[in-house]
Design a protein around this motif. Structure first.
Motif, PDB file in Angstrom:
ATOM      1  N   SER A  21       0.840  -1.188   0.000  1.00  0.00           N
ATOM      2  CA  SER A  21       0.000   0.000   0.000  1.00  0.00           C
ATOM      3  C   SER A  21       0.875   1.237   0.000  1.00  0.00           C
ATOM      4  O   SER A  21       2.007   1.207   0.491  1.00  0.00           O
ATOM      5  CB  SER A  21      -0.899   0.032   1.236  1.00  0.00           C
ATOM      6  N   VAL A  23       0.330   5.591   0.545  1.00  0.00           N
ATOM      7  CA  VAL A  23      -0.540   6.724   0.808  1.00  0.00           C
ATOM      8  C   VAL A  23       0.207   8.021   0.546  1.00  0.00           C
ATOM      9  O   VAL A  23       1.336   8.189   1.023  1.00  0.00           O
ATOM     10  CB  VAL A  23      -1.052   6.714   2.256  1.00  0.00           C
ATOM     11  N   SER A  25       0.010  12.145   1.096  1.00  0.00           N
ATOM     12  CA  SER A  25      -0.677  13.115   1.943  1.00  0.00           C
ATOM     13  C   SER A  25       0.048  14.448   1.873  1.00  0.00           C
ATOM     14  O   SER A  25       1.193  14.527   1.435  1.00  0.00           O
ATOM     15  CB  SER A  25      -0.754  12.611   3.379  1.00  0.00           C
ATOM     16  N   ASP A  72      -7.405   3.998  -4.708  1.00  0.00           N
ATOM     17  CA  ASP A  72      -8.552   4.572  -4.024  1.00  0.00           C
ATOM     18  C   ASP A  72      -8.346   6.081  -4.047  1.00  0.00           C
ATOM     19  O   ASP A  72      -7.585   6.627  -3.247  1.00  0.00           O
ATOM     20  CB  ASP A  72      -8.635   4.036  -2.590  1.00  0.00           C
ATOM     21  N   ASN A  73      -9.027   6.747  -4.980  1.00  0.00           N
ATOM     22  CA  ASN A  73      -8.822   8.191  -5.144  1.00  0.00           C
ATOM     23  C   ASN A  73      -9.210   8.978  -3.898  1.00  0.00           C
ATOM     24  O   ASN A  73      -8.581   9.982  -3.566  1.00  0.00           O
ATOM     25  CB  ASN A  73      -9.608   8.698  -6.347  1.00  0.00           C
ATOM     26  N   ALA A  74     -10.247   8.540  -3.226  1.00  0.00           N
ATOM     27  CA  ALA A  74     -10.718   9.272  -2.040  1.00  0.00           C
ATOM     28  C   ALA A  74      -9.686   9.252  -0.918  1.00  0.00           C
ATOM     29  O   ALA A  74      -9.643  10.153  -0.083  1.00  0.00           O
ATOM     30  CB  ALA A  74     -12.028   8.682  -1.562  1.00  0.00           C
ATOM     31  N   LYS A  75      -8.864   8.210  -0.913  1.00  0.00           N
ATOM     32  CA  LYS A  75      -7.868   8.069   0.156  1.00  0.00           C
ATOM     33  C   LYS A  75      -6.455   8.379  -0.335  1.00  0.00           C
ATOM     34  O   LYS A  75      -5.499   8.198   0.429  1.00  0.00           O
ATOM     35  CB  LYS A  75      -7.906   6.638   0.708  1.00  0.00           C
ATOM     36  N   ASN A  76      -6.319   8.809  -1.594  1.00  0.00           N
ATOM     37  CA  ASN A  76      -4.980   9.065  -2.167  1.00  0.00           C
ATOM     38  C   ASN A  76      -4.057   7.870  -1.943  1.00  0.00           C
ATOM     39  O   ASN A  76      -2.881   8.035  -1.574  1.00  0.00           O
ATOM     40  CB  ASN A  76      -4.369  10.339  -1.576  1.00  0.00           C
ATOM     41  N   THR A  77      -4.598   6.710  -2.150  1.00  0.00           N
ATOM     42  CA  THR A  77      -3.883   5.472  -1.861  1.00  0.00           C
ATOM     43  C   THR A  77      -3.810   4.602  -3.106  1.00  0.00           C
ATOM     44  O   THR A  77      -4.782   4.501  -3.855  1.00  0.00           O
ATOM     45  CB  THR A  77      -4.580   4.703  -0.730  1.00  0.00           C
TER      46      THR A  77
END
Length: 120
Positions: A21, A23, A25, A72-77
């Motif tokens: 994974s 992320v 931020s 996952d675009n909403a989680k920038n992941t």
């Protein structure tokens, strides 16, 4: 500033599976693309897989059919699901995020890497 953090590396036997994974931020206006790269000892860093903001994907020939990149675009992941792992997949895996930090400016940010070791 943008931070990129990978997780999920480890030791696995040949033929096994592992999921990574990553992320992103910080000051992110939008993400253009996220990519996974790897670097084995004594070798150059190589692109493993990429995914753009529309969901389009690309893979290195060596991992096609075995690795899957998703986002996952909403989680920038971004995720990298790896299966049928081989000893030659052993490397440090790096995630990179190509990011717009405002309407006009973009840059690429890299994580610190996570070790994946595949034993024979």
């Amino acid at each position: 500033q943008v931070q990129v953090v990978e997780s999920g590396g480890g030791l696995v036997q040949a033929g096994g599976s592992l999921s990574l994974s990553c992320v992103a931020s910080g000051t992110i206006f939008s993400i253009i693309a996220m990519t996974w790269h790897r670097q084995a000892p004594g070798k150059q860093r190589e692109l493993v897989a990429s995914i753009n903001n529309g969901g389009g994907t690309n893979y290195a020939d060596s991992v096609k059919g075995r690795f899957t990149i998703s986002r996952d675009n909403a989680k920038n992941t971004v995720y990298l699901q790896m299966s049928s792992l081989r000893p030659e997949d052993t490397a440090v895996y790096y995630c990179a995020a190509r990011v717009y930090t405002d309407y006009h400016n973009w840059d690429e940010y890299w994580g610190q890497g996570t070790q994946v070791t595949v034993s024979s």
